[in-house]
Write an enzyme that holds these catalytic residues in place. Sequence first.
Site, mmCIF file in Angstrom:
data_model
loop_
_atom_site.group_PDB
_atom_site.id
_atom_site.type_symbol
_atom_site.label_atom_id
_atom_site.label_comp_id
_atom_site.label_asym_id
_atom_site.label_seq_id
_atom_site.Cartn_x
_atom_site.Cartn_y
_atom_site.Cartn_z
ATOM 1 N N GLU A 1 9.500 -8.778 -1.893
ATOM 2 C CA GLU A 1 9.057 -8.686 -3.286
ATOM 3 C C GLU A 1 8.610 -7.264 -3.631
ATOM 4 O O GLU A 1 8.875 -6.775 -4.734
ATOM 5 C CB GLU A 1 7.921 -9.683 -3.546
ATOM 6 C CG GLU A 1 8.266 -11.150 -3.309
ATOM 7 C CD GLU A 1 9.152 -11.761 -4.384
ATOM 8 O OE1 GLU A 1 9.570 -11.025 -5.305
ATOM 9 O OE2 GLU A 1 9.428 -12.974 -4.299
ATOM 10 N N VAL B 1 4.695 -8.997 6.431
ATOM 11 C CA VAL B 1 4.975 -10.330 5.903
ATOM 12 C C VAL B 1 6.340 -10.273 5.224
ATOM 13 O O VAL B 1 6.607 -9.366 4.436
ATOM 14 C CB VAL B 1 3.897 -10.812 4.912
ATOM 15 C CG1 VAL B 1 4.181 -12.251 4.484
ATOM 16 C CG2 VAL B 1 2.508 -10.713 5.535
ATOM 17 N N SER B 2 7.191 -11.238 5.527
ATOM 18 C CA SER B 2 8.577 -11.185 5.066
ATOM 19 C C SER B 2 8.686 -11.201 3.548
ATOM 20 O O SER B 2 9.350 -10.332 2.952
ATOM 21 C CB SER B 2 9.374 -12.348 5.655
ATOM 22 O OG SER B 2 8.834 -13.602 5.253
ATOM 23 N N ASP B 3 8.058 -12.189 2.894
ATOM 24 C CA ASP B 3 8.230 -12.285 1.446
ATOM 25 C C ASP B 3 7.533 -11.141 0.716
ATOM 26 O O ASP B 3 8.025 -10.671 -0.315
ATOM 27 C CB ASP B 3 7.779 -13.646 0.909
ATOM 28 C CG ASP B 3 6.395 -14.063 1.361
ATOM 29 O OD1 ASP B 3 5.741 -13.292 2.086
ATOM 30 O OD2 ASP B 3 5.968 -15.176 0.999
ATOM 31 N N CYS B 4 6.420 -10.652 1.248
ATOM 32 C CA CYS B 4 5.745 -9.506 0.637
ATOM 33 C C CYS B 4 6.622 -8.260 0.724
ATOM 34 O O CYS B 4 6.682 -7.455 -0.215
ATOM 35 C CB CYS B 4 4.406 -9.258 1.320
ATOM 36 S SG CYS B 4 3.268 -10.650 1.223
#
Length: 728
Positions: free
Chosen positions: A454, A448-451
């Site tokens: 972050e 997952v990109s945002d995971c």
Amino acid sequence: MYYSEEIGLPKTDISRWRLRSDALGRETWHYLSQSECESEPQSTFVQWLLESPDFPSPPSSDIHTPDEAARKGADFLKLLQLDNGIFPCQYKGPMFMTIGYVTANYYSKTEIPEPYRVEMIRYIVNTAHPVDGGWGLHSVDKSTCFGTTMNYVCLRLLGMEKDHPVLVKARKTLHRLGGAIKNPHWGKAWLSILNLYEWEGVNPAPPELWRLPYWLPIHPAKWWVHTRAIYLPLGYTSANRVQCELDPLLKEIRNEIYVPSQLPYESIKFGNQRNNVCGVDLYYPHTKILDFANSILSKWEAVRPKWLLNWVNKKVYDLIVKEYQNTEYLCIAPVSFAFNMVVTCHYEGSESENFKKLQNRMNDVLFHGPQGMTVMGTNGVQVWDAAFMVQYFFMTGLVDDPKYHDMIRKSYLFLVRSQFTENCVDGSFRDRRKGAWPFSTKEQGYTVSDCTAEAMKAIIMVRNHASFADIRDEIKDENLFDAVEVLLQIQNVGEWEYGSFSTYEGIKAPLLLEKLNPAEVFNNIMVEYPYVECTDSSVLGLTYFAKYYPDYKPELIQKTISSAIQYILDSQDNIDGSWYGCWGICYTYASMFALEALHTVGLDYESSSAVKKGCDFLISKQLPDGGWSESMKGCETHSYVNGENSLVVQSAWALIGLILGNYPDEEPIKRGIQFLMKRQLPTGEWKYEDIEGVFNHSCAIEYPSYRFLFPIKALGLYKNKYGDKVLV
């Protein structure tokens, strides 16, 4: 008191439940014997969640300053962390998940253990609509045909008698909605597997598509990962007319879920019901091109040669097995898991090795809570929450207090263990994942990109702090370089939504493919879409990486950041200055992320008209008590809708955006901070108020840790900027 207790439903002994979790964050609930309980004490998290009198609640004390409030919140959050570094939670909301679990067990003749059965009944009963007794798409929805049918059937299969007042009331609502024939596509499919509906009345999900050349835009491997993961096994069950054996209970249910005037069951012309969907359920109506395709394909199904179906079945099942290999038999999420389990039972049998490995994973998505037990949206939120906790303890200055170091260390080491270190098996239509992070656990297997962004940022923070020098090399620089490569790969740089970031992959097919969306209850599910929140987080991760690794592909990374920032600016509403959020509610959530991303590249209220408009938008929505409140209805209507009462989580989101946007007037920010402090209990806890998340525009889902993470961040940022004043 919950409704289930008011009507005298059985419940289990809360003191006997244990949540076990391993080094990779797997979460499973277990109901122990009395002797086992003595050797395995309950965690403080379980005691808190199940409202046990044994929970060691922190001492109450007056809270006067933002820093005191942040620390008090952090102290409470510490009690909810497990030794492996995760913050477990009941990631619930969707009311169409449990039907898959129940159906897969019923189809395979697998008995659900009694404690689970009792608590699943409790949860469904406790989430029924308080007026009409039905269920919706999600737990705060109006009653829908889909939600009411699925949960009615679950209760019957779990053992509730048809004459129970809960089911009498629900049945009345179901009949008012038109009965089970008015279910959307997924509902009709589950009913068909259960032999409560006929496959001829389900619109086709042609598995032949998987045998098409990959270069065709319509190839399913180019669809959004969740959609293709569901329609892979759904196509198999549909084409092979997979159904349970009809038994006395199913015969009874057949006579209950349809309007009496439609009965007997044998007289229903199911072939005429394919497009008959209750208006309350219909969020995304069929396009004419989809109806035309369904008409042709339904005729094709009647003449499809057996040899072709066998050839297609082989391809489909091969891809399903690859999904097992890539996800340690978890599958991407519970809906596809349940469909896959039915397919494996049909294709290989319930004694096969693959089926037994699936059985071992069935409980990974079950989570218990005070309302009962339910199937979550995924197998958890482990990586996402841990990454935020680490970051926010750094950003607020809590890291400077040694008493929080153990919390940070545990979550850091969990994040290190959770990075993907190998790619998916060949031929599974999956992009590079080595270096990425998932949303939940490493075993779940999906980038997952945002995971990724972050988690990478959180890890870089810890590695560059002197207090954690001894664990710096638990992860190498090369692992972070791999993470950057994944992010660079995911960014959309072709003809579709240039500069944006999607969720799992880059966009692979034209957005026009949405015109073939068959689900009826969701929007934006056919292909990957650009998301402001994913783009924001990717900017946060890449800018932080560039700060500490300036020599790693600086020109490419800067170009990536610049194009992402331009996408964020272009996505802002030209009229009111807001951003639309797809994963949280809604404009408040996305505006917070956008303003933080713009902050990282030096844009603020004075220097950027976009930031000014974004801050002014948030200020315009502040309520008289200093808080903010946005309704989930705005996600559906694509316009800001005020909620009924101010909410802690949304107020924290707005405050974070305003502080990082450098809004020039402290007064409204101070009133918002005072609101957060007044809502905090003397023990440091913030109580659950309302649903925080959303997906596919129409389904709400809870993020229980948000009510700790974001208020702590907002309070700490205020203290950093304005000082630690007495405010309450």
